[in-house]
Structures are given as structure tokens and as C-alpha cells.
Scaffold this motif. Structure first.
Motif, mmCIF file in Angstrom:
data_model
loop_
_atom_site.group_PDB
_atom_site.id
_atom_site.type_symbol
_atom_site.label_atom_id
_atom_site.label_comp_id
_atom_site.label_asym_id
_atom_site.label_seq_id
_atom_site.Cartn_x
_atom_site.Cartn_y
_atom_site.Cartn_z
ATOM 1 N N GLU A 193 -3.466 4.934 9.384
ATOM 2 C CA GLU A 193 -3.681 3.505 9.524
ATOM 3 C C GLU A 193 -3.115 2.377 10.657
ATOM 4 O O GLU A 193 -3.869 1.429 11.754
ATOM 5 C CB GLU A 193 -3.319 2.113 8.695
ATOM 6 C CG GLU A 193 -3.443 3.010 7.167
ATOM 7 C CD GLU A 193 -4.840 2.851 6.907
ATOM 8 O OE1 GLU A 193 -5.772 1.935 7.423
ATOM 9 O OE2 GLU A 193 -6.026 4.057 6.456
ATOM 10 N N TRP A 244 0.117 8.965 6.466
ATOM 11 C CA TRP A 244 -1.228 6.772 5.869
ATOM 12 C C TRP A 244 -0.279 6.166 7.237
ATOM 13 O O TRP A 244 -1.570 5.172 7.431
ATOM 14 C CB TRP A 244 -0.802 6.144 4.417
ATOM 15 C CG TRP A 244 -1.821 7.257 3.433
ATOM 16 C CD1 TRP A 244 -1.840 8.214 2.783
ATOM 17 C CD2 TRP A 244 -3.383 6.671 3.427
ATOM 18 N NE1 TRP A 244 -2.713 8.634 1.479
ATOM 19 C CE2 TRP A 244 -3.772 7.360 2.795
ATOM 20 C CE3 TRP A 244 -4.055 6.577 4.487
ATOM 21 C CZ2 TRP A 244 -4.512 7.670 2.687
ATOM 22 C CZ3 TRP A 244 -5.072 6.176 3.905
ATOM 23 C CH2 TRP A 244 -6.173 7.225 3.167
ATOM 24 N N ASN A 278 -12.172 3.533 2.716
ATOM 25 C CA ASN A 278 -11.113 3.846 3.784
ATOM 26 C C ASN A 278 -11.794 4.521 5.251
ATOM 27 O O ASN A 278 -11.631 3.409 5.465
ATOM 28 C CB ASN A 278 -10.010 4.229 3.423
ATOM 29 C CG ASN A 278 -8.849 4.186 4.519
ATOM 30 O OD1 ASN A 278 -8.841 5.269 5.051
ATOM 31 N ND2 ASN A 278 -8.123 3.140 4.476
ATOM 32 N N SER A 279 -12.190 5.601 3.776
ATOM 33 C CA SER A 279 -12.980 6.534 5.605
ATOM 34 C C SER A 279 -14.719 5.847 6.283
ATOM 35 O O SER A 279 -14.456 5.664 7.669
ATOM 36 C CB SER A 279 -13.581 7.415 5.086
ATOM 37 O OG SER A 279 -13.061 8.152 4.113
ATOM 38 N N THR A 296 0.743 -1.684 -0.080
ATOM 39 C CA THR A 296 0.231 0.211 0.188
ATOM 40 C C THR A 296 0.948 0.946 -0.242
ATOM 41 O O THR A 296 0.624 2.360 -0.905
ATOM 42 C CB THR A 296 -1.045 0.149 1.538
ATOM 43 O OG1 THR A 296 -1.500 -0.895 1.516
ATOM 44 C CG2 THR A 296 -1.877 1.544 0.988
ATOM 45 N N GLN A 316 -12.719 3.590 8.838
ATOM 46 C CA GLN A 316 -12.737 4.543 10.322
ATOM 47 C C GLN A 316 -13.693 5.057 10.759
ATOM 48 O O GLN A 316 -13.778 4.896 12.253
ATOM 49 C CB GLN A 316 -11.799 5.654 10.015
ATOM 50 C CG GLN A 316 -10.447 5.619 8.481
ATOM 51 C CD GLN A 316 -9.027 5.386 9.018
ATOM 52 O OE1 GLN A 316 -9.301 4.916 10.363
ATOM 53 N NE2 GLN A 316 -8.171 4.600 8.416
#
Length: 490
Positions: free
Chosen positions: A406, A402, A150-151, A18, A154
Motif C-alpha cells: 500500500e 501489506w 484491491n488489485s 486494516t 493497483q
């Protein structure tokens, strides 16, 4: 099978691939929009320097774009390869934005990029320009869908819990998640910071090395310098928005970012911390702070309480349990105590590296503009090599950001939403596939090796075409100013 080893190896593999892929993404997005802007300036003015800029920076963008596609494909494969349990749990919600991204990336981006590459001598000038804007804006749309996915991890929204799994109830809620709406402009601003530094570094190299095409390189330097500074201002504003959301949605990440062991009201912002951050009670950490600033960053006032790690651990244990479930799939973690504290050195310093390196990159661009004002050019090799080194700063800042994002949400792969549906969350340890250590280690070594080869190849190609300069895309004898019959030398 030692599940801890499989989990750690799977996380390393996803992290390596990633972070490597994300080195390509910001440069592609930032360069694509800037190249479209350069071509617009050429179409409107007919000025040769804008045409040359479009050709040169467009060629470097193409090399990076190709590498980004190759490395990006692996990302989605990993959800089924190493994280099948996670994919099974979140697939109904998480799959929707990924599918949208695939349609945008492989249809819109690829179609209009192909028309742009091969349409110089076939399409009307304004239609060809429209293709440039179509694929450049499509790269931002592609990033939008990835960040929305991705959000959701989260801050999960737009779902209900059906048979123990989240089921999508509103794609609109997912796409307009306030976490995503803050992350998207912040990430795009980071892309322009990367592209700006890239322009500044290469332009200064040519200005100090050669006398040819100086007008092109000075124009590129000005564009890159101003873009870098505006991007950093946008990063500061959008970063403040994200910090306030983090205070509400992921208080443990906020505390870990500050190595804040005990709740404080008001709370100071840590400039530098030292001590044994590995101790679970966090008592040995000492910080130099700016009084009350963290309270302002968290809640827009100078008196708010910010909860510390020790208090939050108790809250998390009460809400989500003190021990992992007793499950053979968890291996050695089955029934063991849950560590709710992220890796403090990584989160604390990752947060500061993100801010510090980003600020340094903007300052370097401002300095470059000042030193080259009114036709000046510093003598000495130091300026050239400093400019080239400056290219790395926003890349490193993006990566640090990032990694912090993460790592800060651990031990969750899907973080609980404090105001959302109960049960829509997942521990990272529960998401990994049922692989053996040998299987995941083989794929980790293979992918890391392949990515290492690709890194060398991309560096070689970018270096080669960057050094070639304008002559590499406009060979001697080729028509230049405002000619529709020109084709890219690809």
C-alpha cells in the motif's frame, strides 16, 4: 481546515484498522481449511486424535473468526466515512467485488459455519463435514473478492471513462485481473504460513508442558510444520510472479523496494542499504547488492534494465503532472508539487521484512520438526518459549507485506494502468472526505481504543482456550471416538 492533517489522519486510521483486521484474516482462512482437513481425516479413519484436533483447533478458529467479523465491518464503513471522494470516483467498479464479498461472507460463510457449530448432534456425519468445507472454502472466496477489489486499485482494468469516472464494462476482466490472479495465491499461501506456525507453537507448548494427549499434539506439530514449509515455497513462487508484474505495472514501487536511485542494466538486488533516504535526489543511498539478480526478478533474465527513481520521477511528471490541481478541496496541497517517491524506509525495509520474517518462520518450523523427530523432545524452557515466539513471525511478515504494497503505490490511491484507459487513476490526496481535523481525529482515537480493547480480549480468549488444551473441548466423561451425538462445548 488543514487538508494535510486530515489526509494524514485518514491514512493512519485506515492503516491501523486494516493492519489490525488482517491479523485475524490469515489465521481464520488457514485454520478453517486445516480444521476441515482434520475433520475429513476423522470421518475417513474414525481415529480419536483427529476428532480431538478438529474440536480444539476449531474452537480457536471460532474465536478468531468472530473477532475478524467485528473488525472487518469497520473497513467498508471507512470508504464512506473518511474516503467519500474516492468512493464517489470508483464506486461503479470497486463496489461490485465488495458486494460479492459481502454476499459470500455474510451468507455462505455464516450459514455453513452456523450449521457446523450447531450440527454435530443433528446432521449426518458427511453432511456436517460438507458444511466444514463449505465455510472454509467460502473464506477463500471472500478473500478472492477483496483482493480483486484491491488489485483493481493497483491495476485498473475492465472499465471505460464516462463523465470523468470509471464505469465497469466487464466484471470478468476485473475478477481475472492478472494482478489479482498473482495476489490471491500469494495471500492464501501467507494464510497457511500463519496457521502452520500457530499449530507448531501451541503444540510444542503442550508437548513440553504436559504429558496428556501427546499423540494429538505431535500430529498437530507435524501438520503445522509441513504446512509452513510448503506455504513458504508457494510464497516464493507467487512472490516472483508478483515481482514481474510490479516491474511492468508499478515501476516506481519496484525502484522504491530496492532504493534504486538510478536506472541500471543489469540491476543488482539490494541486500542492505544505508544513507539519507529522505533526500529527494536519493544520491546518498548506498547498497550492498547481488549483481544482476534484480533484473532476473523483474524480467526473467539477467540483462534487463530496471528504471531508477530519478528517471521515473521525470516520466511520472510528464504523464500525470508536476503539481496537484488547483482545488480548494486539496487544502494546502492545492497547486503544490507532487512527490511521486514513496516513503523509502518503509518500502525498502517492509519488502525485506516480509521476505526475511517469512523465511525465518519456515526455517523455525523445519527446525521444530527436526528436533522432535522420532519421538524426541528438547528439554528446557527455551524451546517452549521460542516456539511461542515463532507464532508471531508470519503475522509480522504478512503485515510488512501489506504495508509495503500500500505504501509503494503512493501518491496514488488508484494507480494508473500503463496499458489501460487514460484518466482512470486518482491521487490519494483527492480521495479523502471533506472532514475537519477534529472529526477525523475523534474517529481515529475512538477506533484505535476500541481495537486495543478487542486485541486484549482476543489474546485473553485465545490464551485461555489454548492453555486448556483438549480437556477444554472434550471434558472428562464426554464420549470421544466417532460419536455423532457430540456437540461443541461453545
Amino acid at each position: 481546515m488543514c487538508h494535510v492533517d486530515v489526509l494524514d489522519l485518514a491514512r493512519w486510521q485506515f492503516g491501523i484498522t486494516t493492519v489490525y483486521h488482517f491479523l485475524m484474516v490469515p489465521l481464520t482462512i488457514g485454520l478453517a481449511v486445516l480444521v476441515a482437513a482434520m475433520q475429513t481425516a476423522w470421518v475417513r479413519t474414525g481415529h480419536q486424535k483427529y476428532f480431538a484436533m478438529t474440536k480444539f483447533w476449531g474452537k480457536l478458529m471460532m474465536v478468531n473468526f468472530a473477532m475478524g467479523v467485528v473488525t472487518g465491518i469497520v473497513q467498508e464503513f471507512q470508504f464512506g466515512m473518511s474516503w467519500s471522494a474516492y468512493s464517489k470516483f470508483v464506486g461503479d467498479a470497486f463496489g461490485a467485488p465488495l458486494a460479492m464479498e459481502g454476499l459470500v461472507a455474510f451468507f455462505v460463510e455464516s450459514t455453513f459455519l452456523g450449521l457446523w457449530i450447531f450440527g454435530w448432534d443433528r446432521l449426518p456425519k458427511k453432511v456436517h463435514l460438507a458444511c466444514a468445507w463449505a465455510f472454509s472454502l467460502a473464506t477463500i472466496a471472500s478473500a478472492y473478492f477483496i483482493l480483486a477489489a484491491n488489485s483493481w486499485m493497483q491495476h485498473p482494468v475492465g472499465v471505460s471513462l464516462v463523465d470523468g469516472k470509471p464505469q465497469l464494462t466487464s466484471i470478468w476482466a476485473l475478477l481475472t485481473n492478472n494482478t489479482a490472479l498473482a495476489a490471491i495465491p500469494h495471500t492464501v499461501a501467507g494464510c497457511f504460513a500463519v496457521a502452520g506456525a500457530f499449530l507448531v507453537g501451541i503444540a510444542i507448548w503442550h508437548l513440553t508442558k504436559r504429558k496428556a494427549d501427546r499423540e494429538v499434539w505431535r500430529a498437530s506439530l507435524k501438520v503445522g510444520g509441513w504446512v509452513s514449509m510448503v506455504a513458504f515455497a508457494a510464497l516464493a513462487i507467487t512472490g516472483d510472479m508478483q515481482g514481474k508484474l510490479m516491474f511492468q505495472q508499478q515501476p516506481m514501487k519496484m525502484a522504491a523496494a530496492e532504493a534504486l536511485c538510478h536506472s541500471e542494466q543489469p540491476a543488482g538486488f539490494s541486500i542492505f542499504a544505508y544513507g539519507d533516504v529522505q533526500r529527494p535526489d536519493c544520491e546518498n543511498v548506498k547498497s550492498f547488492t547481488l549483481p544482476t539478480l534484480l533484473s532476473f526478478l523483474a524480467h526473467n533474465d539477467f540483462s534487463s534494465e530496471v528504471k531508477g527513481i530519478n528517471d521515473l520521477v521525470g516520466e511520472y511528471r510528464a504523464k500525470y503532472g508536476e503539481n496537484y490541481p488547483v482545488d480548494p478541496q486539496l487544502g494546502e496541497l492545492s497547486g503544490k508539487p507532487i512527490d511521486y517517491v514513496p516513503n523509502l524506509p518503509v518500502t525498502y525495509w517492509g519488502f525485506r521484512l516480509m521476505i526475511g520474517l517469512g523465511a525465518l518462520a519456515a526455517a523455525a518450523s523445519a527446525l521444530a520438526l527436526w528436533l522432535t523427530r522420532k519421538g524426541r523432545m528438547p528439554s528446557g524452557r527455551w524451546f517452549r518459549w521460542a516456539a511461542l515466539a515463532g507464532i508471531a513471525l508470519p503475522f509480522l511478515a504478512n503485515s510488512a507485506g501489506w504495508i509495503f504494497t500500500e505504501q509503494g503505490r503512493q501518491p496514488f490511491v488508484v494507480v494508473p494502468n500503463p496499458t489501460g484507459v487514460d484518466g482512470v487513476w486518482m491521487f490519494t490526496a483527492q480521495g479523502v472526505s471533506g472532514l475537519t481535523t477534529g472529526e477525523i481525529l475523534t474517529s481515529l482515537i475512538t477506533l484505535t481504543t476500541v481495537y486495543g480493547v478487542l486485541a486484549v480480549l482476543e489474546f485473553f480468549l485465545l490464551r485461555r482456550y489454548a492453555r486448556a488444551g483438549i480437556a477444554g473441548v472434550l471434558p472428562a466423561g464426554e464420549k470421544t471416538a466417532g460419536q455423532d451425538e457430540l456437540a461443541f462445548a461453545y
